[in-house]
Design an enzyme around this catalytic site. Structure first.
Site, PDB file in Angstrom:
ATOM      1  N   TYR A 190     -10.768 -11.274  95.879  1.00  9.65           N
ATOM      2  CA  TYR A 190     -11.374 -12.332  94.872  1.00  9.65           C
ATOM      3  C   TYR A 190     -12.906 -11.811  94.463  1.00  9.65           C
ATOM      4  O   TYR A 190     -13.603 -12.606  93.998  1.00  9.65           O
ATOM      5  CB  TYR A 190     -11.334 -13.687  95.126  1.00  9.65           C
ATOM      6  CG  TYR A 190     -10.259 -14.180  95.944  1.00  9.65           C
ATOM      7  CD1 TYR A 190      -8.956 -14.319  95.352  1.00  9.65           C
ATOM      8  CD2 TYR A 190     -10.337 -14.647  97.274  1.00  9.65           C
ATOM      9  CE1 TYR A 190      -7.834 -14.786  96.251  1.00  9.65           C
ATOM     10  CE2 TYR A 190      -9.255 -15.149  97.956  1.00  9.65           C
ATOM     11  CZ  TYR A 190      -8.187 -15.129  97.419  1.00  9.65           C
ATOM     12  OH  TYR A 190      -6.767 -15.700  98.185  1.00  9.65           O
ATOM     13  N   HIS A 191     -13.118 -10.538  94.378  1.00  9.12           N
ATOM     14  CA  HIS A 191     -14.520 -10.114  94.192  1.00  9.12           C
ATOM     15  C   HIS A 191     -14.627  -9.005  93.017  1.00  9.12           C
ATOM     16  O   HIS A 191     -15.401  -8.398  93.163  1.00  9.12           O
ATOM     17  CB  HIS A 191     -15.227  -9.594  95.310  1.00  9.12           C
ATOM     18  CG  HIS A 191     -15.555 -10.472  96.443  1.00  9.12           C
ATOM     19  ND1 HIS A 191     -15.593 -10.282  97.755  1.00  9.12           N
ATOM     20  CD2 HIS A 191     -15.363 -11.866  96.490  1.00  9.12           C
ATOM     21  CE1 HIS A 191     -15.690 -11.387  98.451  1.00  9.12           C
ATOM     22  NE2 HIS A 191     -15.409 -12.177  97.678  1.00  9.12           N
ATOM     23  N   PRO A 192     -13.854  -9.412  91.928  1.00 11.07           N
ATOM     24  CA  PRO A 192     -13.741  -8.249  90.842  1.00 11.07           C
ATOM     25  C   PRO A 192     -15.356  -8.200  90.357  1.00 11.07           C
ATOM     26  O   PRO A 192     -15.810  -9.156  89.910  1.00 11.07           O
ATOM     27  CB  PRO A 192     -13.131  -8.721  89.778  1.00 11.07           C
ATOM     28  CG  PRO A 192     -12.695  -9.910  89.899  1.00 11.07           C
ATOM     29  CD  PRO A 192     -12.767 -10.263  91.381  1.00 11.07           C
TER      30      PRO A 192
END
Ligand SMILES: Cc1cc2nc3c(=O)[nH]c(=O)nc-3n(C[C@H](O)[C@H](O)[C@H](O)COP(=O)(O)OP(=O)(O)OC[C@H]3O[C@@H](n4cnc5c(N)ncnc54)[C@H](O)[C@@H]3O)c2cc1C
Length: 565
Positions: free
Chosen positions: A486-488
């Site tokens: 979940y870290h774009p």
């Protein structure tokens, strides 16, 4: 007001053609697009000056869902009304799977549905940003901004603040399995680290969380809510910006749908895009700022050819490792009436769990100068974003690759702002990434097999006994099971003008466009080695100071074209 999709499409088309617009008579100094981690901080800091008028536009709604505020429930928000629920395009190295990417579409943005882990990243992350031609972004420059935002339960220190709006707390009711995980890691030869945001990041331990008295402390709760009492801040929810319009070179107006009409609002000083790593490049491209060739294929008039918009996409892929637990103590038993009453009355108990309670940072090889893999330990079965359910007690943890070498990109699917963009993460494009995760899986299994876990370990569920520890078996497992953590970030890269992929300069101003900045996770030139919420908040804190200290925009001519119905 609810808008039918067909109605919205018509409005979107009218916005595209710049028809049937209503230009507002209101005057704002700044228009901020996106009330996520960064947008909430900026709205709060800029309106500290009562003479400055700010309009904050958010595509999602108000943060009223109870699952936002009860920490353990965050995954119940996935694929619901507060989630954009993106999917990637088929990933070539992951068996052509389309991966689900949750992102917040609500006040607070992704900080309203994240796992609340508070990590600032490694000091070398920021020194590297600075070395890439971004003066003012080295670790010693950004540490004051982390501290400015932070209100740490453990008090102020060289590395922590204790008087900022963002509450950072120790877990209120740590599951016993999380402590066992840290003991197991020590037994496997890793150091215990009591503070990942202190002198050293390396080691395993328990995470601090962005919570206040057992409730999530999102950027909306910490920064926006108090600021909403100010008369100089206007917050509009369920308003998706469709396009930025220009008057000559400067960005001047934001176009959006409001019910079934297309509206425009004017910014006297600046428009600040805070739509996140997917929303920001999408909006810039819809406005004619991006790779010219790509825009032309979609008949979007090119305002500024910036090839870096949407490029440089980086994310942290993660792999599951899970065990069935022999003791009835996991989070599988969290949702009981007793625990709910305990939570409602005292804000303690397992409902305060952020699920990823423990973890830490390791180097998978002695040649790594900094940790390249992070673990997130959940005292429950957290596989496939929590969608896979089992009846049994379990615990899960797995390697997350935090220094990926692979780069992906975001592109437009069409010129319709309601079409979700194309996401190409390109996970494991660089073979070094696969090697690090293979080592990370081996380390996870070594921790899982320690004596510390002996009385809790019933059997390995994932990867499971069918998957051996050799390279071929583990890479096959990765291909079938890798997911996003979940870290774009990185899709509007900060860098100097001679960097062909740079989108903003070191003051976060667009290269080649006046009166327009991007302030969010998309400006990170390289993904930090750790979770990305605190770094995004830091970026917005620093941006607020840069904006406040910048020159004022020259007085505009009075707007001629008002209220074109
Ligand atoms: C499920 C999940 C778990 C995570 N766990 C953690 C964690 O434990 N710790 C951690 O540090 N990080 C975590 N993260 C990552 C962290 O939350 C994000 O990196 C951070 O919130 C990004 O902030 P942002 O401001 O860049 O974007 P966001 O917070 O996503 O905000 C963007 C906002 O802009 C709005 N928007 C977009 N386009 C438009 C438009 N055109 N018009 C109007 N509004 C628009 C969106 O609706 C959204 O509200 C997690 C993220 C997710 C999704």
């Amino acid at each position: 007001m609810k808008i039918l999709k067909s109605e919205a499409v018509n409005v979107a088309e009218r916005v595209r053609l710049n028809q049937h617009k209503v230009v507002s008579h209101r005057i704002y100094d700044y228009i901020i697009i996106g009330a996520g981690s960064a947008g909430c901080v900026l709205a709060s800091r800029l309106t500290e000056d009562p003479t400055v008028k700010v309009l904050l536009l958010e595509a999602g709604g108000k943060d009223t869902a109870k699952e936002i505020h009860i920490p353990v429930a965050f995954s119940k928000l996935f694929k619901g009304p507060n989630d954009w629920a993106y999917y990637t395009e088929p990933e070539g190295r992951l068996g052509n799977r389309r991966l689900y990417w949750p992102r917040g579409k609500v006040l607070g943005g992704s900080s309203s549905l994240n796992a609340m882990i508070y990590i600032c990243g490694h000091r070398t992350d920021y020194d590297q940003w600075c070395d890439l031609g971004n003066p003012g972004w080295g670790y010693s420059d950004v540490l004051p901004y982390f501290k400015k935002a932070e209100n740490n339960q453990n008090g102020a220190s060289e590395y922590h603040g204790a008087s900022g709006p963002l509450h950072v707390s120790n877990p209120r009711s740590l599951n016993p399995l999380s402590e066992v995980f840290v003991e197991a890691a020590e037994e496997a030869g890793f150091k215990r680290n009591p503070d990942f945001n202190g002198a050293t990041q390396e080691g395993l331990g328990v995470y601090q969380v962005t919570q206040w008295q057992g409730r999530r402390n999102s950027a909306a709760a910490a920064f926006l809510r108090p600021a909403m009492l100010r008369p100089n801040l206007t917050v509009r929810t369920n308003v998706q910006a469709f396009k930025i319009l220009f008057e000559g070179k400067p960005a001047a107006l934001v176009s959006f749908q409001d019910g079934n009409v297309s509206k425009q609002e004017r910014a006297e000083r600046e428009i600040i895009v805070c739509g996140g790593a997917i929303g920001s490049p999408q909006l810039l491209m819809l406005s004619g700022i991006g790779p010219a060739e790509h825009l032309r294929t979609l008949d979007i008039p090119v305002h500024c050819d910036l090839p870096g918009v949407g490029a440089n996409l980086q994310d942290h892929p993660a792999l599951p490792v899970a065990y069935e637990c022999a003791q009835p103590i996991s989070l599988a038993r969290a949702e009981t009436i007793t625990n709910l009453i305990r939570y409602m009355a005292f804000k303690t108990g397992p409902l305060t769990s952020n699920v990823g309670e423990a973890g830490g940072f390791v180097r998978t090889s002695t040649s790594c100068p900094t940790p390249d893999v992070q673990y997130h330990f959940a005292p429950g079965y957290f596989i496939e974003h929590g969608f896979q359910q089992i009846k049994e007690d379990a615990y899960s943890f797995g390697p997350t690759l935090i220094r990926p070498n692979s780069r992906g990109r975001i592109a437009l699917r069409s010129s319709n702002p309601l079409d979700l963009p194309l996401i190409h993460p390109n996970y494991f494009d660089d073979p070094r990434d696969m090697q690090a995760v293979i080592e990370g899986l081996r380390i996870a299994r070594a921790i899982g097999e320690t004596n510390a876990f002996a009385k809790y370990r019933k059997c390995e569920l994932c990867p499971g006994p069918g998957i051996k520890n050799d390279e071929k078996s583990l890479s096959g497992y990765i291909e079938k099971n890798a997911q996003t953590l979940y870290h774009p970030v990185g899709t509007c890269k900060m860098g100097p003008a001679d960097d062909e992929l740079a989108v903003v300069d070191s003051e976060l101003r667009l290269h080649g466009v006046e009166c327009l900045r991007v302030v969010d996770a998309s400006i990170m030139p390289i993904i930090p080695g750790g979770n990305t919420n605190a770094p995004t908040i830091m970026i917005a804190e620093k941006a607020a100071d840069l904006i406040k200290s910048g020159p004022r925009k020259a007085q505009q001519e009075p707007v001629l074209s008002q209220a074109l119905a």
